[in-house]
Motif scaffolding. Sequence first.
Motif, PDB file in Angstrom:
ATOM      1  N   THR A   4       0.832  -1.194   0.000  1.00  0.00           N
ATOM      2  CA  THR A   4       0.000   0.000   0.000  1.00  0.00           C
ATOM      3  C   THR A   4       0.870   1.250   0.000  1.00  0.00           C
ATOM      4  O   THR A   4       0.619   2.200  -0.749  1.00  0.00           O
ATOM      5  CB  THR A   4      -0.937   0.015   1.223  1.00  0.00           C
ATOM      6  N   TYR A   5       1.911   1.246   0.818  1.00  0.00           N
ATOM      7  CA  TYR A   5       2.810   2.394   0.861  1.00  0.00           C
ATOM      8  C   TYR A   5       3.564   2.567  -0.459  1.00  0.00           C
ATOM      9  O   TYR A   5       3.798   3.693  -0.905  1.00  0.00           O
ATOM     10  CB  TYR A   5       3.801   2.268   2.012  1.00  0.00           C
ATOM     11  N   LEU A   6       3.930   1.474  -1.090  1.00  0.00           N
ATOM     12  CA  LEU A   6       4.621   1.563  -2.382  1.00  0.00           C
ATOM     13  C   LEU A   6       3.716   2.151  -3.458  1.00  0.00           C
ATOM     14  O   LEU A   6       4.149   2.978  -4.267  1.00  0.00           O
ATOM     15  CB  LEU A   6       5.136   0.194  -2.804  1.00  0.00           C
ATOM     16  N   VAL A   7       2.452   1.744  -3.471  1.00  0.00           N
ATOM     17  CA  VAL A   7       1.513   2.268  -4.459  1.00  0.00           C
ATOM     18  C   VAL A   7       1.247   3.748  -4.202  1.00  0.00           C
ATOM     19  O   VAL A   7       1.179   4.552  -5.132  1.00  0.00           O
ATOM     20  CB  VAL A   7       0.208   1.448  -4.458  1.00  0.00           C
ATOM     21  N   ILE A   8       1.127   4.135  -2.940  1.00  0.00           N
ATOM     22  CA  ILE A   8       0.924   5.541  -2.617  1.00  0.00           C
ATOM     23  C   ILE A   8       2.145   6.363  -3.026  1.00  0.00           C
ATOM     24  O   ILE A   8       2.014   7.448  -3.604  1.00  0.00           O
ATOM     25  CB  ILE A   8       0.609   5.711  -1.114  1.00  0.00           C
ATOM     26  N   PHE A   9       3.342   5.844  -2.779  1.00  0.00           N
ATOM     27  CA  PHE A   9       4.565   6.534  -3.187  1.00  0.00           C
ATOM     28  C   PHE A   9       4.642   6.655  -4.704  1.00  0.00           C
ATOM     29  O   PHE A   9       4.971   7.718  -5.249  1.00  0.00           O
ATOM     30  CB  PHE A   9       5.789   5.782  -2.644  1.00  0.00           C
ATOM     31  N   PHE A  10       4.313   5.582  -5.418  1.00  0.00           N
ATOM     32  CA  PHE A  10       4.308   5.586  -6.874  1.00  0.00           C
ATOM     33  C   PHE A  10       3.306   6.601  -7.416  1.00  0.00           C
ATOM     34  O   PHE A  10       3.599   7.364  -8.341  1.00  0.00           O
ATOM     35  CB  PHE A  10       4.001   4.174  -7.388  1.00  0.00           C
ATOM     36  N   SER A  11       2.121   6.638  -6.820  1.00  0.00           N
ATOM     37  CA  SER A  11       1.094   7.606  -7.238  1.00  0.00           C
ATOM     38  C   SER A  11       1.556   9.029  -6.970  1.00  0.00           C
ATOM     39  O   SER A  11       1.324   9.927  -7.791  1.00  0.00           O
ATOM     40  CB  SER A  11      -0.214   7.347  -6.500  1.00  0.00           C
ATOM     41  N   PHE A  12       2.202   9.243  -5.854  1.00  0.00           N
ATOM     42  CA  PHE A  12       2.714  10.567  -5.508  1.00  0.00           C
ATOM     43  C   PHE A  12       3.745  11.040  -6.527  1.00  0.00           C
ATOM     44  O   PHE A  12       3.708  12.185  -6.982  1.00  0.00           O
ATOM     45  CB  PHE A  12       3.309  10.526  -4.094  1.00  0.00           C
ATOM     46  N   ILE A  13       4.647  10.158  -6.921  1.00  0.00           N
ATOM     47  CA  ILE A  13       5.658  10.509  -7.923  1.00  0.00           C
ATOM     48  C   ILE A  13       4.997  10.845  -9.261  1.00  0.00           C
ATOM     49  O   ILE A  13       5.374  11.821  -9.935  1.00  0.00           O
ATOM     50  CB  ILE A  13       6.675   9.354  -8.098  1.00  0.00           C
ATOM     51  N   LEU A  14       3.985  10.072  -9.647  1.00  0.00           N
ATOM     52  CA  LEU A  14       3.297  10.342 -10.909  1.00  0.00           C
ATOM     53  C   LEU A  14       2.553  11.676 -10.877  1.00  0.00           C
ATOM     54  O   LEU A  14       2.576  12.433 -11.855  1.00  0.00           O
ATOM     55  CB  LEU A  14       2.316   9.217 -11.231  1.00  0.00           C
ATOM     56  N   ILE A  15       1.907  11.971  -9.780  1.00  0.00           N
ATOM     57  CA  ILE A  15       1.173  13.232  -9.675  1.00  0.00           C
ATOM     58  C   ILE A  15       2.132  14.417  -9.701  1.00  0.00           C
ATOM     59  O   ILE A  15       1.863  15.445 -10.336  1.00  0.00           O
ATOM     60  CB  ILE A  15       0.280  13.227  -8.420  1.00  0.00           C
ATOM     61  N   ILE A  16       3.278  14.286  -9.043  1.00  0.00           N
ATOM     62  CA  ILE A  16       4.292  15.347  -9.098  1.00  0.00           C
ATOM     63  C   ILE A  16       4.767  15.537 -10.547  1.00  0.00           C
ATOM     64  O   ILE A  16       4.943  16.662 -11.006  1.00  0.00           O
ATOM     65  CB  ILE A  16       5.471  15.024  -8.162  1.00  0.00           C
TER      66      ILE A  16
END
Length: 111
Positions: free
Chosen positions: A84-96
């Motif tokens: 879950t934390y990895l997906v949230i981190f991945f989503s955060f990088i994409l949104i940035i």
Amino acid sequence: MLLIWLSILILVFIMLTLGVLVNKKTSLDREKSSPFECGFDPLNSSRTPFSIRFFVITLIFLIFDVEITLLLPVVFLNISSMSTYLVIFFSFILIIGVFYEWKEGALSWIK
């Protein structure tokens, strides 16, 4: 067995003969005989410049589509907190990245 092969051979011969007899060539019009591909004229030069903005929008769509395929199992199956934390981190990088592209003007259609 021989009767089956003979009937198939006769049927194929009849179909080919009917196809040749029925095929009446109408006037070959340049517009009707050319393929239609995404609004591009296939009879013009294929070296015309393609807008890179369409390519950027397609890449953003594909990246977020992959993100959704990574996110759905975590949401629906509740796999683990680490994933879950990895997906949230991945989503955060994409949104940035999308906000950066937006700030640089790559997503604006009018310049």
